[in-house]
Design a protein around this motif. Structure first.
Motif, mmCIF file in Angstrom:
data_model
loop_
_atom_site.group_PDB
_atom_site.id
_atom_site.type_symbol
_atom_site.label_atom_id
_atom_site.label_comp_id
_atom_site.label_asym_id
_atom_site.label_seq_id
_atom_site.Cartn_x
_atom_site.Cartn_y
_atom_site.Cartn_z
ATOM 1 N N LEU A 34 36.808 54.067 49.257
ATOM 2 C CA LEU A 34 36.890 55.466 49.082
ATOM 3 C C LEU A 34 38.397 55.609 49.203
ATOM 4 O O LEU A 34 38.520 56.334 47.907
ATOM 5 C CB LEU A 34 35.965 56.083 49.781
ATOM 6 N N ASN A 35 38.761 54.966 50.100
ATOM 7 C CA ASN A 35 40.294 55.365 50.152
ATOM 8 C C ASN A 35 40.977 54.760 48.642
ATOM 9 O O ASN A 35 42.132 54.612 49.565
ATOM 10 C CB ASN A 35 40.602 56.264 51.393
ATOM 11 N N SER A 36 40.551 53.523 48.692
ATOM 12 C CA SER A 36 41.504 52.475 47.800
ATOM 13 C C SER A 36 42.403 52.790 46.581
ATOM 14 O O SER A 36 41.465 53.674 45.893
ATOM 15 C CB SER A 36 40.585 51.293 48.642
ATOM 16 N N ASP A 37 42.458 52.169 46.459
ATOM 17 C CA ASP A 37 43.015 52.280 44.916
ATOM 18 C C ASP A 37 42.122 51.388 43.572
ATOM 19 O O ASP A 37 42.251 51.400 42.519
ATOM 20 C CB ASP A 37 44.047 51.244 44.807
ATOM 21 N N GLN A 38 41.063 51.010 44.389
ATOM 22 C CA GLN A 38 40.069 50.419 44.225
ATOM 23 C C GLN A 38 38.694 51.318 43.313
ATOM 24 O O GLN A 38 38.125 50.546 42.531
ATOM 25 C CB GLN A 38 38.895 49.357 44.362
ATOM 26 N N ILE A 78 33.412 74.759 31.600
ATOM 27 C CA ILE A 78 33.344 73.317 31.971
ATOM 28 C C ILE A 78 34.651 72.916 32.923
ATOM 29 O O ILE A 78 35.655 73.531 32.620
ATOM 30 C CB ILE A 78 33.966 73.037 30.180
ATOM 31 N N ALA A 79 34.390 71.709 33.313
ATOM 32 C CA ALA A 79 34.843 70.837 34.038
ATOM 33 C C ALA A 79 34.490 69.113 33.918
ATOM 34 O O ALA A 79 33.873 68.763 33.526
ATOM 35 C CB ALA A 79 35.154 70.961 35.232
ATOM 36 N N ASN A 80 36.600 68.192 34.012
ATOM 37 C CA ASN A 80 36.077 66.626 33.723
ATOM 38 C C ASN A 80 36.285 66.551 35.259
ATOM 39 O O ASN A 80 36.762 66.811 36.059
ATOM 40 C CB ASN A 80 37.593 66.343 33.286
ATOM 41 N N VAL A 81 35.187 66.369 35.371
ATOM 42 C CA VAL A 81 34.847 65.529 36.640
ATOM 43 C C VAL A 81 33.451 64.280 35.756
ATOM 44 O O VAL A 81 32.711 64.189 35.354
ATOM 45 C CB VAL A 81 32.881 66.606 37.341
ATOM 46 N N TYR A 156 31.935 61.677 52.765
ATOM 47 C CA TYR A 156 31.991 61.805 50.973
ATOM 48 C C TYR A 156 32.020 62.437 50.161
ATOM 49 O O TYR A 156 33.350 63.038 49.361
ATOM 50 C CB TYR A 156 30.461 61.081 50.870
ATOM 51 N N THR A 157 31.633 64.054 50.631
ATOM 52 C CA THR A 157 31.797 65.005 49.743
ATOM 53 C C THR A 157 33.440 65.257 50.040
ATOM 54 O O THR A 157 33.128 65.850 48.625
ATOM 55 C CB THR A 157 30.591 66.568 50.400
ATOM 56 N N ARG A 158 33.822 65.363 50.740
ATOM 57 C CA ARG A 158 35.353 65.803 51.068
ATOM 58 C C ARG A 158 35.889 64.930 49.761
ATOM 59 O O ARG A 158 37.364 64.954 49.384
ATOM 60 C CB ARG A 158 35.517 66.038 52.485
ATOM 61 N N GLU A 162 38.735 65.339 46.682
ATOM 62 C CA GLU A 162 40.235 65.530 46.649
ATOM 63 C C GLU A 162 40.537 64.509 45.984
ATOM 64 O O GLU A 162 41.448 64.691 44.999
ATOM 65 C CB GLU A 162 40.381 64.678 48.036
ATOM 66 N N LYS A 163 39.447 63.100 45.226
ATOM 67 C CA LYS A 163 39.519 62.612 44.286
ATOM 68 C C LYS A 163 39.496 63.053 43.427
ATOM 69 O O LYS A 163 39.833 63.254 42.007
ATOM 70 C CB LYS A 163 38.690 61.016 44.163
ATOM 71 N N HIS A 164 39.251 64.635 43.023
ATOM 72 C CA HIS A 164 39.128 65.705 41.945
ATOM 73 C C HIS A 164 40.021 66.484 41.636
ATOM 74 O O HIS A 164 40.464 67.100 40.871
ATOM 75 C CB HIS A 164 37.526 66.457 42.052
ATOM 76 N N GLY A 165 40.967 65.978 42.922
ATOM 77 C CA GLY A 165 42.213 67.022 42.687
ATOM 78 C C GLY A 165 41.775 69.183 43.426
ATOM 79 O O GLY A 165 42.005 69.809 43.468
#
Length: 189
Positions: A34-38, A78-81, A156-158, A162-165
């Motif tokens: 989750l916290n990697s560039d992959q 609408i959101a980009n998710v 996971y939720t957090r 955060e990955k969605h900004g």
């Protein structure tokens, strides 16, 4: 068996949940990355009003003794998710509201892409509110609720939020818990 329509509905829901469970197991295996560039999100334009409406319908059907309400600023927000991860993250919070939050759950969606989830439960003590988002953390209450878990759902939720900004916080209010999910700098509309 006596009610074919009801049986078909239950079978359909079961199949849908099994499919989700299978996907969730796969995604859980990705937790380590989750916290990697992959780890990449597959974002698309999604109507959040419709997504939340479907979530509420499923929750209300499977929890008929609870009162679950949804209020939105518009029928189309609408959101980009990444819909898969977004729904799972949202369901984690809603599932916690169902399990621990009393009998009244209120979900609000604003045009600003802010989602609040309130319930009339006992609340989470202030000294535990930030910790609940840590990986493998569970509030030390023993087996009071008889609900088992591993402490990865809110982590996971957090992370997905955060990955969605966005960001997610929980606070104790007179109504129980107050969850706020929303955008910060990079969340795309």
């Amino acid at each position: 068996i006596k009610s074919p329509n009801k049986a078909a509905n239950y079978i359909s829901m079961s199949n849908e949940q099994l499919d989700k469970l299978n996907k969730m197991v796969e995604k859980l295996l990705e937790t380590a990355t989750l916290n990697s560039d992959q780890f990449n999100l597959n974002k698309e334009q999604v109507n959040l009003s419709e997504v939340l409406k479907k979530c509420v319908e499923k929750l209300q059907f499977s929890n008929p003794t609870k009162t679950i309400s949804l209020n939105t600023d518009a029928d189309e927000i609408i959101a980009n998710v990444d819909i898969f991860h977004f729904e799972n993250a949202l369901n984690n919070v809603l599932d916690n509201a169902i399990k621990y939050g009393g009998n009244i759950i209120s979900i609000n969606l604003k045009n600003s892409l802010e989602i609040t989830i309130e319930n009339n439960g006992n609340g989470i003590p202030a000294n535990q509110q930030e910790k609940i988002f840590d990986q493998f953390y569970r509030i030390p209450t023993g087996n009071v609720h008889n609900i088992k878990g591993f402490g990865i759902g809110l982590y996971y939720t957090r992370t997905i939020t955060e990955k969605h900004g966005g960001s997610i916080v929980v606070s104790e209010s007179k109504k129980g818990n107050h969850w706020l999910w929303g955008r910060t700098n990079g969340f795309e509309q």
